[in-house]
Write a protein that holds these residues in place. Sequence first.
Motif, mmCIF file in Angstrom:
data_model
loop_
_atom_site.group_PDB
_atom_site.id
_atom_site.type_symbol
_atom_site.label_atom_id
_atom_site.label_comp_id
_atom_site.label_asym_id
_atom_site.label_seq_id
_atom_site.Cartn_x
_atom_site.Cartn_y
_atom_site.Cartn_z
ATOM 1 N N MET A 181 0.849 -1.194 0.000
ATOM 2 C CA MET A 181 0.000 0.000 0.000
ATOM 3 C C MET A 181 0.885 1.244 0.000
ATOM 4 S SD MET A 181 -2.744 1.282 2.864
ATOM 5 C CE MET A 181 -3.900 -0.034 2.547
ATOM 6 N N SER A 182 0.546 2.219 -0.855
ATOM 7 C CA SER A 182 1.270 3.486 -0.859
ATOM 8 C C SER A 182 0.380 4.570 -0.262
ATOM 9 C CB SER A 182 1.672 3.875 -2.296
ATOM 10 O OG SER A 182 0.521 4.031 -3.101
ATOM 11 N N TYR A 183 1.003 5.572 0.358
ATOM 12 C CA TYR A 183 0.268 6.650 1.013
ATOM 13 C C TYR A 183 0.378 7.942 0.199
ATOM 14 C CZ TYR A 183 0.418 3.364 4.896
ATOM 15 O OH TYR A 183 0.287 2.246 5.672
ATOM 16 N N ASP A 184 -0.427 8.920 0.575
ATOM 17 C CA ASP A 184 -0.460 10.191 -0.157
ATOM 18 C C ASP A 184 0.881 10.909 -0.143
ATOM 19 O OD1 ASP A 184 -3.102 9.757 -0.747
ATOM 20 O OD2 ASP A 184 -3.867 10.967 0.928
ATOM 21 N N ASP A 185 1.665 10.685 0.913
ATOM 22 C CA ASP A 185 2.951 11.377 1.015
ATOM 23 C C ASP A 185 4.063 10.643 0.251
ATOM 24 O OD1 ASP A 185 3.301 9.148 2.542
ATOM 25 O OD2 ASP A 185 3.826 10.212 4.402
ATOM 26 N N GLY A 186 3.699 9.581 -0.485
ATOM 27 C CA GLY A 186 4.697 8.854 -1.268
ATOM 28 C C GLY A 186 5.311 7.685 -0.535
ATOM 29 N N GLY A 187 5.020 7.528 0.746
ATOM 30 C CA GLY A 187 5.554 6.418 1.515
ATOM 31 C C GLY A 187 4.789 5.129 1.253
ATOM 32 N N MET A 188 5.297 4.039 1.810
ATOM 33 C CA MET A 188 4.652 2.743 1.654
ATOM 34 C C MET A 188 4.509 2.086 3.016
ATOM 35 S SD MET A 188 6.219 0.955 -1.780
ATOM 36 C CE MET A 188 7.935 1.158 -1.311
#
Length: 211
Positions: free
Chosen positions: A1-8
């Motif tokens: 899963m990736s997040y809005d801030d570009g992290g995973m």
Amino acid sequence: MSYDDGGMCSAGLDFDAVWTEMMEEWQQHQVRLSYLRAALEGFVRLLHPEATEPWMAVEAAERRLHHHADEWPVHARAVADHLGTHAPDVVPGASTPVAAAVAQVIALHEMVVRGRAVIPGPDSDADGNVFRTGHAEVCALREASMVLLLEIQLLMATAVQGDRVAVFDDKYLLDGMWIPDPSGSRWVDEEMPYGEYLAVLHLQPGEPPEL
């Protein structure tokens, strides 16, 4: 899963790390195989311009050296047999085992070049731990490279036997280099005969080093 801030998520990070490591090795062997195929085809064009396929030149060399076991590159048939466990499809044409292995290598490389190769992906267990796969695919590429290295040696051995290539009494390594040593490594200040360097590597003449 990736997040809005570009992290995973942690599982995504694990997958990405394993995937990157796998692809680095997989692509490294693909590049090596491409260079070796180009080298083999260059030798064939030079030594056997009448051959329309590389395996034809290898087949002729294999037949010529059939009764000269001392001229054979060490492990050539064993490597060809091992490749067959990874690429069992028989490529029509070649009738000798080592030449058939060359035909298999070229077919394997063509699959990669044309985007038909199966790309291995990481796997995971019931607890979500990510681990690498693709061992068979990487081994196939590695063995394919070894086959081409050995076939270049086979072509050269045939050329030497036919007096088409000059033979030098010995070859010397350039001075000023580090070589392996039981204590780790040592510096060579003067030229070292090729045979002496093979002994340092624990190799016999014609035996390829580990890739």
